[in-house]
Design a protein around this motif. Structure first.
Motif: not given
Length: 116
Positions: A11, A13-14, A47-48, A51, A53-54
């Protein structure tokens, strides 16, 4: 990509790995979920949307890196001062207790790889 290989999901993002069964994130690669190509593509599709993100990382490409990381000298985690946990919430006004959770930087281990 090999359709029978297993993949980890990183991820962006994370800044952590996806746990097994789509249940949260972990900074520890040992705790990361292993996903088939089909499962991984489902995660990326959800998730994408707007954008990236993963991303999928083949487990085979991470195996060599894991050996390198295992031999890397360790230092005390600067986020938890080596305790392995951090204060998650301030003192509860009603019961006077504070709550601690595993450190997000070291994953509760109290140490991190030394950056050379």
């Amino acid at each position: 990509m090999n359709e029978h290989a297993l993949y980890l999901v990183w991820s962006i993002e994370h800044d952590a790995w996806w746990r097994p069964d789509w249940l949260g994130y972990t900074p520890m690669i040992e705790e990361a979920g292993r996903y088939s190509l089909e499962e991984g593509q489902k995660i990326l599709a959800r998730a994408n949307l707007m954008t990236v993100n993963e991303c999928l990382i083949p487990v085979a490409s991470v195996a060599t890196l894991a050996y390198i990381i295992a031999d890397t000298p360790r230092v005390t985690c600067d986020e938890c001062d080596g305790r392995g946990d951090v204060l998650d919430a301030p003192l509860d006004v009603l019961d006077g207790r504070s709550y601690r959770t595993p450190c997000p930087k070291c994953g509760g281990k109290g140490e991190i790889p030394k950056m050379l």
